[in-house]
Design a protein around this motif. Structure first.
Motif: not given
Length: 440
Positions: A46-51, A172-180, A296-299
């Motif tokens: 849900g957070q992935i889609i929202s971000m 959660n950081s991966a969600i942010y950076n992946g969606s970026r 960032s995602v991989i990190g």
């Protein structure tokens, strides 16, 4: 009774298949322990889609402002309108997060953000949107985020076990950076196909995913500390005092202030480097942002995998030094592939350090102060970034972009060395702090 040969073979094949499946799922849970929580499994998609929707709106809004006014200043003004409330109101938001159920707060904030996206989409589709409307809606969204950001950070501690918190924060950081990486790419197609109005409406719809995930969670959410002061100013003062007296939290917040000023500001200069060093336009700039986001995602994924097996100082100090050295290499690069490689390493190191800092705070904070401490953390992180932008802009104007970035990197490396040198004393101070708290 003996089974026929084909049935026995079929049964053995099924059993071995199940064993392989269980073994695979077991390895995944060991690598990403946050997913052992059913509620986190509901939260994550849900957070992935929202971000992704949020990044779509950010790109579309900048484009819309540029179409209306043709002013780069107005684009920055609209972005500032959505961040300033977070800076000034987040401490009060932290008080509410510590006082009321966090899942309830998130349901309200996500619903409010969804409504604002639909309203902006309506004005854009009907052709009645003005810069004043955009600034007002951006300001209101910033007010919502002043409550949503600390609530979301604190809520992670409720849906996973404490020992899995570092993994949850990293994911959660991966969600942010992946969606970026994904969101802006989708935004480009949407804007060309449907206009900015369609992008805003899609963002509004994307909030349904996270709202449904929150509603579907089975566990009863914990309530914030119900014994905090009824006076919000006094409650904020208590949170600030607690943060300063806590050795680990004080050190982490001071270190994140250095990162916000001297490390993260390099992003501001990427358009200048893309144009002046590599002669690239908007598409090339997207490559620079995308590669940094991929690192960032991989990190964050690696932090999730090794969070329970590697000392956090390795990720914090080591990641920061890796970032700084990689960025220094980037400023000397004249070959685009080499520059992209250094940007990848830089994104990897920086986000590994930042996500581990957040996990360190979350793992040591008393839950009574969690919302206020996380609001302070986010206020310092977001509030000090403009200082860094001014600093790197001034140095770039007078001494050149490369020198400005390298100066920030040297300060960052120095801070990491100080952190390594003082690590033992901070740990000893934390032990004494725990002993004194236990005695009380």
């Amino acid at each position: 009774m003996t089974l026929p040969a084909e049935d026995a073979t079929s049964k053995n094949t099924t059993r071995s298949g199940l064993q392989r499946e269980r073994s695979l799922s077991g390895r995944l849970l060991m690598a990403f322990p946050a997913f052992q929580s059913p509620d986190f499994c509901r939260y994550f998609p849900g957070q992935i889609i929202s971000m992704i929707g949020t990044w779509i709106q950010m790109v579309a809004q900048g484009w819309l402002v540029l179409e209306i006014t043709g002013s780069a200043f107005d684009v920055g003004l609209a972005a500032a309108a959505s961040t300033l409330p977070t800076l000034f109101l987040s401490l009060f938001g932290g008080v509410l997060v510590d006082r009321y159920p966090r899942r309830t707060i998130l349901l309200w904030t996500q619903s409010s953000a969804m409504l604002l996206a639909f309203v902006l989409g309506y004005f854009a589709l009907t052709g009645t949107v003005t810069i004043g409307i955009i600034l007002l809606l951006s300001f209101l969204l910033g007010c919502v985020n002043a409550l949503n950001v600390p609530a979301l950070q604190a809520f992670l501690s409720e849906i996973v076990e404490r020992e899995h918190l570092a993994s949850a924060i990293a994911m959660n950081s991966a969600i942010y950076n992946g969606s970026r990486v994904i969101g802006p790419a989708i935004a480009g197609f949407l804007i060309s196909a449907t206009g900015t109005g369609g992008a805003f409406l899609l963002n509004g719809v994307s909030f349904l995913a996270v709202i449904l995930s929150l509603i579907s969670m089975k566990a009863s959410p914990k309530k914030g500390g119900a014994t905090i002061s009824g006076n919000p100013v006094l409650a904020i003062r208590e949170g600030l005092s607690y943060s300063w007296q806590h050795p680990v939290i004080r050190t982490a917040i001071l270190f994140i202030a250095v990162i916000a000023i001297f490390a993260w500001s390099y992003v501001t200069m990427l358009p200048v480097i893309a144009k002046q060093t590599f002669g690239m336009g908007a598409t090339g700039l997207g490559y620079l942002y995308g590669v940094s986001g991929l690192g960032s995602v991989i990190g964050t994924v690696l932090v999730s995998i090794f969070s329970g097996r590697v000392d956090r100082l390795v990720f914090i100090a080591g990641g920061t030094i890796l970032f700084a050295l990689a960025l220094i290499g980037f400023t000397f690069s004249v070959s685009l592939p080499v520059a992209l490689f250094f940007l990848f390493l830089g994104g990897f190191g920086l986000v590994a350090a930042v996500s581990t800092l957040s996990a360190t705070i979350q793992g040591t904070v008393d839950d009574r102060f969690r919302g206020r401490v996380m609001s302070l953390y986010m206020m310092v992180f977001m509030g000090f970034m403009p200082i860094g932008n001014l600093e790197i802009g001034y140095l770039s104007e007078h001494f050149g972009t490369g020198i400005a970035i390298r100066a920030g990197c040297m300060v960052t490396i120095l801070a990491a060395i100080v952190l390594i040198y003082t690590n033992r004393s901070v740990r000893n101070a934390y032990s004494r702090y725990n002993s004194s708290e236990g005695a009380q």
